[in-house]
Design a protein around this motif. Structure first.
Motif, mmCIF file in Angstrom:
data_model
loop_
_atom_site.group_PDB
_atom_site.id
_atom_site.type_symbol
_atom_site.label_atom_id
_atom_site.label_comp_id
_atom_site.label_asym_id
_atom_site.label_seq_id
_atom_site.Cartn_x
_atom_site.Cartn_y
_atom_site.Cartn_z
ATOM 1 N N TRP A 1 -2.942 0.171 -3.780
ATOM 2 C CA TRP A 1 -2.150 -1.061 -3.722
ATOM 3 C C TRP A 1 -1.434 -1.287 -5.040
ATOM 4 N N HIS B 1 5.866 2.704 1.711
ATOM 5 C CA HIS B 1 4.622 1.946 1.844
ATOM 6 C C HIS B 1 4.172 1.926 3.301
ATOM 7 N N TYR C 1 1.968 -4.050 3.845
ATOM 8 C CA TYR C 1 1.897 -5.033 2.769
ATOM 9 C C TYR C 1 1.005 -6.177 3.214
ATOM 10 N N GLN D 1 0.850 -1.184 0.000
ATOM 11 C CA GLN D 1 0.000 0.000 0.000
ATOM 12 C C GLN D 1 0.884 1.231 0.000
#
Length: 155
Positions: free
Chosen positions: A33, A113, A116, A26
């Motif tokens: 995503w 990110h 995940y 993400q």
């Protein structure tokens, strides 16, 4: 370090025999995503860039087996770097896709990110934002599934 005019997309996967799982990431601020993505540097080849980006964004060793996919797209330069940094006649750059086989689910998350997840193909295809990611994961899933059906190794 100079930015090379190409992108790479890397999709980590795990095949435990019963199920194939894919790692999706993400994007921090944006919240969508995707696979691991980034650009080439200096004289790197796409594979070298994929290995470096995988290490930087997820702690994946360059010694893992990377699978070059046929999936290829082009991306507008303004969407990648925000300007025409390679000249006014360079409108799009290629994005090369790879899979990387892992044997453990733990990844080291970079600042790019927020999280995940490991998901199966159906879930991944619903979660991914970019068509290039959807196309690449479809190809990777088919390649892995075809090999699994034949009880062989992915090469």
């Amino acid at each position: 370090m100079g930015r090379s005019p190409f992108q790479v997309l890397i999709i980590p996967y795990l095949n435990n025999g019963d199920e194939i799982l894919f790692a999706l990431f993400q994007r921090g601020k944006e919240g969508y995503w995707q696979g691991i993505a980034g650009g080439g540097e200096d004289t790197e080849t796409p594979l070298q860039a994929a290995k470096r980006e995988s290490w930087e964004e997820a702690g994946i060793s360059s010694e893992r087996r990377f699978v070059s996919l046929d999936s290829l797209t082009t991306i507008p330069v303004e969407h990648v770097v925000g300007s025409f940094m390679w000249g006014e006649d360079k409108y799009v750059i290629p994005e090369y896709s790879f899979g990387v086989e892992l044997h453990v689910q733990h990844l080291k998350l970079s600042h790019e990110h927020s999280q995940y997840l490991w998901v199966n193909y159906d879930e991944a295809s619903k979660m991914l934002k970019w068509d290039s990611n959807k196309n690449a994961i479809w190809e990777l899933n088919k390649r892995i599934s075809n090999v699994s059906d034949k009880n062989g190794a992915l090469t």
